[in-house]
Design an enzyme around this catalytic site. Structure first.
Site, PDB file in Angstrom:
ATOM      1  N   ASN A  30       0.872  -1.173   0.000  1.00 31.31           N
ATOM      2  CA  ASN A  30       0.000   0.000   0.000  1.00 31.31           C
ATOM      3  C   ASN A  30       0.911   1.225   0.000  1.00 31.31           C
ATOM      4  OD1 ASN A  30      -1.774   2.058   0.521  1.00 31.31           O
ATOM      5  ND2 ASN A  30      -2.330   1.373   2.585  1.00 31.31           N
TER       6      ASN A  30
ATOM      7  N   LYS B 281       0.172   4.250  -0.331  1.00 31.03           N
ATOM      8  CA  LYS B 281      -0.468   5.443   0.253  1.00 31.03           C
ATOM      9  C   LYS B 281      -0.201   6.674  -0.634  1.00 31.03           C
ATOM     10  CE  LYS B 281      -0.237   3.286   4.752  1.00 31.03           C
ATOM     11  NZ  LYS B 281      -0.210   3.437   6.203  1.00 31.03           N
TER      12      LYS B 281
ATOM     13  N   HIS C  12      -9.556   1.382   4.417  1.00 31.47           N
ATOM     14  CA  HIS C  12      -8.331   1.522   5.211  1.00 31.47           C
ATOM     15  C   HIS C  12      -8.628   2.452   6.398  1.00 31.47           C
ATOM     16  CE1 HIS C  12      -4.302   2.644   6.437  1.00 31.47           C
ATOM     17  NE2 HIS C  12      -3.880   1.557   5.825  1.00 31.47           N
TER      18      HIS C  12
ATOM     19  N   GLU D 232      -7.065   4.820   7.614  1.00 33.62           N
ATOM     20  CA  GLU D 232      -6.826   6.242   7.339  1.00 33.62           C
ATOM     21  C   GLU D 232      -8.025   6.853   6.608  1.00 33.62           C
ATOM     22  OE1 GLU D 232      -3.066   5.567   5.450  1.00 33.62           O
ATOM     23  OE2 GLU D 232      -2.226   5.019   7.395  1.00 33.62           O
TER      24      GLU D 232
ATOM     25  N   GLU E 185      -5.725  -4.833  10.318  1.00 31.66           N
ATOM     26  CA  GLU E 185      -4.684  -3.841  10.596  1.00 31.66           C
ATOM     27  C   GLU E 185      -5.032  -3.074  11.871  1.00 31.66           C
ATOM     28  OE1 GLU E 185      -2.520  -2.667   6.740  1.00 31.66           O
ATOM     29  OE2 GLU E 185      -4.290  -1.414   6.879  1.00 31.66           O
TER      30      GLU E 185
ATOM     31  N   GLY F 243       2.234   2.172  10.903  1.00 32.79           N
ATOM     32  CA  GLY F 243       3.204   3.251  10.801  1.00 32.79           C
ATOM     33  C   GLY F 243       3.886   3.601  12.111  1.00 32.79           C
TER      34      GLY F 243
ATOM     35  N   SER G 277       3.130  -2.153  10.470  1.00 32.38           N
ATOM     36  CA  SER G 277       4.567  -2.221  10.793  1.00 32.38           C
ATOM     37  C   SER G 277       5.207  -3.568  10.457  1.00 32.38           C
ATOM     38  CB  SER G 277       4.814  -1.845  12.261  1.00 32.38           C
ATOM     39  OG  SER G 277       4.468  -0.488  12.475  1.00 32.38           O
TER      40      SER G 277
END
Ligand code: PGA
Length: 257
Positions: A9, A11, A94, A96, A166, A172, A213
């Site tokens: 991904n 991003k 996702h 985010e 996730e 991250g 991560s």
């Protein structure tokens, strides 16, 4: 046996030229690792060039989002039919996007249904926040997300759906879930919920990724877990060295299995 997947991904990273360079490097390094599905998910604007760079290769392309309608007055949006010749996968929901762009279980479900109807394979993301995790709400929350995302699907369709677990606290942050923790949720919650909704065969068929991560240091142990079928990789997918190493290690784990 479920085929493992290493999905990158990207991003909001990589200009068109950078994206093409990375796609080419990935093709050079892992085109022939045929026991692992390799997927790169660049930003929309990079899709035409990346998909043309990867044409005829064994590396698949995915988008990072889409709208559920096929066309219409939705300024700034991209639809499944527009992605059809550029991508085979699409990441949906996702964290985010749920956090910063108001995506809900309901819109994720609408998008997933539209993606599959258009012939795209959705990679549906679920996962709890740190606060939910610390409050002991992980199981109920993630199970609810899975069941909401899969409303209206049939058991047979689970062969063409991927779910990525996730945990938000792991994305991250450099603090991945332990392989054991990740496997417990992927198996005991995500796969279990698919089974409750659509039966044992659907649960055994659907591919479940872990994300948060992951890198070339922790991927082997993660991929050795029975209920984890791959990874959705953020930061470590932006460099060919780490991504290629993760594909190679996954290939070794599955070759030995
Ligand atoms: P990360 O991101 O690997 O950088 O933690 C994963 C993701 O958000 O998909």
């Amino acid at each position: 046996m479920r085929k493992p997947m290493m999905a990158g991904n990207w991003k909001m990273n990589k200009t068109i030229n950078e994206a093409v360079d990375l796609a080419r490097a990935i093709r050079e390094q892992v085109n022939d690792v045929d026991n692992v599905d390799r997927v790169v998910c660049p930003p929309f604007i990079d899709l035409p060039m990346v998909s043309s760079e990867l044409m005829g290769s064994n590396i698949a392309v995915g988008a990072q989002n889409m709208h559920w309608e096929a066309s219409g007055a939705f300024t700034g949006e991209i639809s499944a039919p527009m992605l059809k010749n550029l991508a085979t996968y699409v990441i949906l929901g996702h964290s985010e996007r749920r956090q910063f762009f108001c995506e809900s279980d309901e819109t994720v479900n609408k998008k997933a249904l539209a993606a599959l109807a258009a012939g795209l394979t959705p990679i549906i993301c679920v996962g709890e926040s740190l606060a939910q995790n610390e409050a002991g709400e992980t199981q109920a929350f993630v199970s609810g997300q899975v069941k909401a995302a899969l409303a209206g699907f049939t058991a047979e369709q689970m062969a063409d759906i991927v779910i990525a677990y996730e945990p938000i606290w792991a994305i991250g942050t450099g603090k991945a879930a332990t392989a054991q923790q990740a496997n417990d949720i992927c198996g005991g919650v995500v796969r279990q919920s698919v089974g409750e909704l659509l039966g044992d065969e659907a649960a055994a068929t659907i591919r479940i990724l872990y994300g948060g991560s992951t890198n070339d240091k922790n991927i082997r142990e993660i991929m050795e877990q029975p209920d984890i079928d791959g990874a959705l990789i953020g930061g470590a997918a932006l460099k060919v060295e780490s991504y290629a190493s993760m594909v190679q290690q996954t290939s070794e784990v599955y070759a030995a299995a």
